[in-house]
Write an enzyme that holds these catalytic residues in place. Sequence first.
Site, PDB file in Angstrom:
ATOM      1  N   ALA A 234      43.811  10.133  73.033  1.00 13.16           N
ATOM      2  CA  ALA A 234      43.611   9.938  71.605  1.00 13.16           C
ATOM      3  C   ALA A 234      44.523  10.925  70.885  1.00 13.16           C
ATOM      4  O   ALA A 234      44.932  11.942  71.468  1.00 13.16           O
ATOM      5  CB  ALA A 234      42.155  10.183  71.247  1.00 13.16           C
TER       6      ALA A 234
ATOM      7  N   GLY B  14      41.963   9.370  76.331  1.00 14.51           N
ATOM      8  CA  GLY B  14      41.833   7.993  75.868  1.00 14.51           C
ATOM      9  C   GLY B  14      42.792   7.031  76.560  1.00 14.51           C
ATOM     10  O   GLY B  14      42.517   5.836  76.630  1.00 14.51           O
TER      11      GLY B  14
ATOM     12  N   GLU C  24      41.053   6.166  79.635  1.00 14.19           N
ATOM     13  CA  GLU C  24      39.899   5.341  79.247  1.00 14.19           C
ATOM     14  C   GLU C  24      40.316   3.935  78.826  1.00 14.19           C
ATOM     15  O   GLU C  24      39.590   2.964  79.059  1.00 14.19           O
ATOM     16  CB  GLU C  24      39.126   6.049  78.131  1.00 14.19           C
ATOM     17  CG  GLU C  24      38.487   7.347  78.621  1.00 14.19           C
ATOM     18  CD  GLU C  24      38.012   8.232  77.490  1.00 14.19           C
ATOM     19  OE1 GLU C  24      38.874   8.820  76.799  1.00 14.19           O
ATOM     20  OE2 GLU C  24      36.792   8.321  77.270  1.00 14.19           O
TER      21      GLU C  24
ATOM     22  N   GLU D 240      39.732  16.382  78.240  1.00 13.57           N
ATOM     23  CA  GLU D 240      39.066  16.680  76.959  1.00 13.57           C
ATOM     24  C   GLU D 240      38.332  18.012  76.914  1.00 13.57           C
ATOM     25  O   GLU D 240      38.297  18.667  75.874  1.00 13.57           O
ATOM     26  CB  GLU D 240      38.079  15.556  76.587  1.00 13.57           C
ATOM     27  CG  GLU D 240      38.747  14.280  76.108  1.00 13.57           C
ATOM     28  CD  GLU D 240      39.057  13.304  77.236  1.00 13.57           C
ATOM     29  OE1 GLU D 240      39.018  13.711  78.419  1.00 13.57           O
ATOM     30  OE2 GLU D 240      39.330  12.141  76.934  1.00 13.57           O
TER      31      GLU D 240
HETATM   32  N1  CAA Z   1      47.813  13.610  70.609  1.00  8.47           N
HETATM   33  C1  CAA Z   1      48.795  13.886  69.740  1.00  8.47           C
HETATM   34  N2  CAA Z   1      50.041  14.194  70.093  1.00  8.47           N
HETATM   35  C2  CAA Z   1      50.341  14.237  71.385  1.00  8.47           C
HETATM   36  C3  CAA Z   1      49.370  13.969  72.371  1.00  8.47           C
HETATM   37  C4  CAA Z   1      48.060  13.634  71.946  1.00  8.47           C
HETATM   38  N3  CAA Z   1      47.078  13.317  72.806  1.00  8.47           N
HETATM   39  N4  CAA Z   1      49.939  14.089  73.587  1.00  8.47           N
HETATM   40  C5  CAA Z   1      51.224  14.431  73.367  1.00  8.47           C
HETATM   41  N5  CAA Z   1      51.475  14.513  72.042  1.00  8.47           N
HETATM   42  C6  CAA Z   1      52.737  14.862  71.381  1.00  8.47           C
HETATM   43  C7  CAA Z   1      53.025  16.338  71.494  1.00  8.47           C
HETATM   44  O1  CAA Z   1      52.317  17.059  70.518  1.00  8.47           O
HETATM   45  C8  CAA Z   1      54.510  16.346  71.294  1.00  8.47           C
HETATM   46  O2  CAA Z   1      54.796  16.233  69.917  1.00  8.47           O
HETATM   47  P1  CAA Z   1      55.840  17.256  69.205  1.00  8.47           P
HETATM   48  O3  CAA Z   1      57.139  16.971  69.913  1.00  8.47           O
HETATM   49  O4  CAA Z   1      55.812  16.822  67.780  1.00  8.47           O
HETATM   50  O5  CAA Z   1      55.326  18.630  69.483  1.00  8.47           O
HETATM   51  C9  CAA Z   1      54.973  15.059  71.955  1.00  8.47           C
HETATM   52  O6  CAA Z   1      53.820  14.239  72.038  1.00  8.47           O
HETATM   53  C10 CAA Z   1      55.496  15.278  73.356  1.00  8.47           C
HETATM   54  O7  CAA Z   1      54.493  15.980  74.087  1.00  8.47           O
HETATM   55  P2  CAA Z   1      54.783  17.353  74.890  1.00  8.47           P
HETATM   56  O8  CAA Z   1      55.913  18.082  74.266  1.00  8.47           O
HETATM   57  O9  CAA Z   1      53.494  18.058  75.025  1.00  8.47           O
HETATM   58  O10 CAA Z   1      55.270  16.723  76.293  1.00  8.47           O
HETATM   59  P3  CAA Z   1      55.173  17.418  77.735  1.00  8.47           P
HETATM   60  O11 CAA Z   1      55.969  16.526  78.627  1.00  8.47           O
HETATM   61  O12 CAA Z   1      55.527  18.866  77.639  1.00  8.47           O
HETATM   62  O13 CAA Z   1      53.623  17.366  78.122  1.00  8.47           O
HETATM   63  C11 CAA Z   1      51.470  16.315  78.374  1.00  8.47           C
HETATM   64  C12 CAA Z   1      52.995  16.134  78.359  1.00  8.47           C
HETATM   65  C13 CAA Z   1      51.031  17.157  79.552  1.00  8.47           C
HETATM   66  C14 CAA Z   1      50.872  14.903  78.475  1.00  8.47           C
HETATM   67  C15 CAA Z   1      51.010  16.995  77.060  1.00  8.47           C
HETATM   68  O14 CAA Z   1      51.613  16.318  75.962  1.00  8.47           O
HETATM   69  C16 CAA Z   1      49.525  16.986  76.837  1.00  8.47           C
HETATM   70  O15 CAA Z   1      48.813  17.760  77.445  1.00  8.47           O
HETATM   71  N6  CAA Z   1      49.036  16.110  75.916  1.00  8.47           N
HETATM   72  C17 CAA Z   1      47.635  16.038  75.544  1.00  8.47           C
HETATM   73  C18 CAA Z   1      46.776  15.437  76.634  1.00  8.47           C
HETATM   74  C19 CAA Z   1      45.330  15.426  76.216  1.00  8.47           C
HETATM   75  O16 CAA Z   1      44.700  16.429  76.051  1.00  8.47           O
HETATM   76  N7  CAA Z   1      44.766  14.212  76.032  1.00  8.47           N
HETATM   77  C20 CAA Z   1      43.389  14.026  75.636  1.00  8.47           C
HETATM   78  C21 CAA Z   1      43.326  13.814  74.156  1.00  8.47           C
HETATM   79  S1  CAA Z   1      41.652  13.807  73.521  1.00  8.47           S
HETATM   80  C22 CAA Z   1      41.060  12.271  73.882  1.00  8.47           C
HETATM   81  O17 CAA Z   1      41.739  11.452  74.443  1.00  8.47           O
HETATM   82  C23 CAA Z   1      39.656  11.957  73.445  1.00  8.47           C
HETATM   83  C24 CAA Z   1      39.098  10.718  74.037  1.00  8.47           C
HETATM   84  O18 CAA Z   1      38.384  10.735  75.009  1.00  8.47           O
HETATM   85  C25 CAA Z   1      39.367   9.421  73.443  1.00  8.47           C
END
Ligand code: CAA
Length: 258
Positions: free
Chosen positions: A66, A109, A112, A132
């Site tokens: 998400a 998400g 999911e 999460e």
């Molecule tokens: N939401 C918003 N933006 C996101 C995102 C997310 N879930 N995942 C990645 N992005 C964005 C980053 O912020 C980044 O944007 P900027 O360039 O503007 O900073 C861009 O996408 C590229 O991401 P990274 O620079 O972080 O890429 P990476 O290759 O270094 O890392 C990754 C990849 C490990 C997937 C890392 O992006 C990450 O950890 N993302 C979040 C994963 C996460 O926590 N997901 C769960 C979300 S909560 C949820 O999903 C609730 C639910 O149950 C529905």
Amino acid sequence: DAEYQTIRVEQRGRVGWITLDRPEALNALNTATMREVVAAAETFDADEGVGAIVVTGSEKAFAAGADIKEMESKSSVEMTLTDHFGAWARFAAVRTPVVAAVSGYALGGGCELALMCDVILASDRARFGQPEVQLGVIPGMGGTQRLVRALGYYKAAELVLTGRMIDAAEAERVGLVSRVVPATDLLDEAQTVAQTIAEKPLPALYAAKAALDAALETSLAEGLRFERQAFAGLFDTADQKEGMAAFREKRAPSFTHR
Ligand code: CAA
């Protein structure tokens, strides 16, 4: 599609394709994406020319979760009143079989969303996880429920409580994916699997998906009752007569989806 800003939509044969397209955010699922995916899936679902749907992302990310930036400042009241992820229930309720073609990150998400699909094809570069808790929350699009049902309690609990990412091989081992294929073959393989499904009679596909869903939702006795009724109901379809006649006559069936 001028209609959609965060996804691409196209039809190949009897297969409807939904491609998540927010590369700048690794296909993070914001509200706009949720609305668009749900609308596209419901549009395909209403089209008798579509017998299967594929949902995919990019090679780098199916969906990294998400959209964290969209959620960060929300209050509990706002999340509740807007029912922030509520529309995904409509995606899960689509009657048409859905194939997830997963490469790269399928986190939170994203994982999911894959779990709402009926077949999960993973590239050898796919990575799944429910990170999460690291954000101070828990899965909110079905992860705690569907993972327990798919993997059993102990595998699911380890993933949800640690937030650990698993690779495609481990995902296959624990039963989180239907099959792993080389990354270069993923989309072709998804089309092949989806088209194989889509050529089957629609009434039988709807009944099969509904019966499979019942297995996750009801008691064994009730599920078996549902299955027997659905099975019997198909004997009023033209495609049942055609399918069985074709078998007897040793020829390929020609289905009308009626
Ligand atoms: N939401 C918003 N933006 C996101 C995102 C997310 N879930 N995942 C990645 N992005 C964005 C980053 O912020 C980044 O944007 P900027 O360039 O503007 O900073 C861009 O996408 C590229 O991401 P990274 O620079 O972080 O890429 P990476 O290759 O270094 O890392 C990754 C990849 C490990 C997937 C890392 O992006 C990450 O950890 N993302 C979040 C994963 C996460 O926590 N997901 C769960 C979300 S909560 C949820 O999903 C609730 C639910 O149950 C529905």
